[in-house]
Design a protein around this motif. Structure first.
Motif, PDB file in Angstrom:
ATOM      1  N   ASN A  43       0.817  -1.050   0.042  1.00 28.82           N
ATOM      2  CA  ASN A  43      -0.028   0.003   0.000  1.00 28.82           C
ATOM      3  C   ASN A  43       0.715   1.304   0.078  1.00 28.82           C
ATOM      4  N   TYR A  44       0.217   2.329   0.121  1.00 33.63           N
ATOM      5  CA  TYR A  44       0.946   3.746   0.168  1.00 33.63           C
ATOM      6  C   TYR A  44       1.880   3.845   1.257  1.00 33.63           C
ATOM      7  N   ALA A  45       1.711   3.056   2.293  1.00 34.37           N
ATOM      8  CA  ALA A  45       2.750   3.369   3.377  1.00 34.37           C
ATOM      9  C   ALA A  45       3.988   2.194   3.329  1.00 34.37           C
ATOM     10  N   GLN A  46       3.891   1.515   1.991  1.00 30.35           N
ATOM     11  CA  GLN A  46       4.850   0.619   1.629  1.00 30.35           C
ATOM     12  C   GLN A  46       5.136  -0.707   2.614  1.00 30.35           C
ATOM     13  N   HIS A  47       4.032  -0.979   2.913  1.00 33.84           N
ATOM     14  CA  HIS A  47       3.647  -2.435   3.655  1.00 33.84           C
ATOM     15  C   HIS A  47       2.527  -3.066   3.056  1.00 33.84           C
ATOM     16  N   LEU A  48       2.335  -4.327   3.483  1.00 33.36           N
ATOM     17  CA  LEU A  48       1.390  -5.260   3.228  1.00 33.36           C
ATOM     18  C   LEU A  48       0.150  -4.651   3.269  1.00 33.36           C
ATOM     19  N   ASP A  49      -0.879  -4.321   2.304  1.00 34.36           N
ATOM     20  CA  ASP A  49      -2.351  -3.816   2.459  1.00 34.36           C
ATOM     21  C   ASP A  49      -3.068  -4.891   3.185  1.00 34.36           C
ATOM     22  N   ASN A  50      -4.073  -4.169   3.955  1.00 32.55           N
ATOM     23  CA  ASN A  50      -4.728  -5.210   4.746  1.00 32.55           C
ATOM     24  C   ASN A  50      -5.779  -5.990   3.953  1.00 32.55           C
ATOM     25  N   ALA A  51      -6.181  -5.153   2.891  1.00 32.58           N
ATOM     26  CA  ALA A  51      -6.995  -6.146   2.079  1.00 32.58           C
ATOM     27  C   ALA A  51      -6.402  -7.173   1.290  1.00 32.58           C
TER      28      ALA A  51
END
Length: 160
Positions: A43-51
């Motif tokens: 995601n935008y924060a550069q870690h695994l997106d929850n979805a």
């Protein structure tokens, strides 16, 4: 295996002062699979997106069922439908890492069962998340809930 899910009012370390979901895990799991993280998972924060994490867990569940010669549309004549799910996040995961998802069955009821899982980063063993979801046996043609087939009941818990 019996899992317990509860909200705790205790303040977890390094977290906001809010109740956190607790998912108790078994001592060992009979099934594990590896899943690589790609840019599309981030995601935008550069870690695994929850979805995207939920999609990875779904892939692991499909692989687990396949290891038992099942698929979500046919578990000894009945389909599966997800009734609910709970996830607890433990740490960030990044592109290029390989996740190990381990899963098994918790409680089995008349018409469904609980799938309990944990995700670790392969190299370090760092826990990324854990959770559970309740799967209900469902007859899609008739549009109604069905009992867990006896053969499946035995195979789901006897996965050694």
């Amino acid at each position: 295996m019996r899992s317990v899910i509860r909200l705790t009012g205790r303040r977890p370390s390094r977290s906001a002062d809010v109740a956190r979901l607790t998912v108790d895990l078994p001592e060992r799991f009979a099934f594990s699979t590896e899943l690589a993280l790609y840019a599309e998972h981030i995601n935008y924060a550069q870690h695994l997106d929850n979805a995207r994490l939920l999609g990875l867990v779904s892939e692991a569940r499909v692989r687990w069922l396949a290891s038992l010669d099942y698929e979500e549309g046919d578990v000894d004549g009945v389909g599966l439908i997800m009734a609910d799910q709970s996830v607890r996040y433990a740490s960030e995961a990044r592109a290029g890492e390989v996740m190990v998802v381990s899963m098994g069955v918790g409680e089995i009821g008349r018409a469904g069962f609980e799938v309990v899982w944990v995700m670790h980063e392969r190299t370090s063993g760092r826990e990324v998340s854990r959770g559970r979801h309740n799967m209900v046996c469902f007859d899609y043609a008739e549009g109604r809930v069905r009992p867990v087939p006896e053969r499946a009941r035995g195979r789901l818990v006897d996965t050694d």
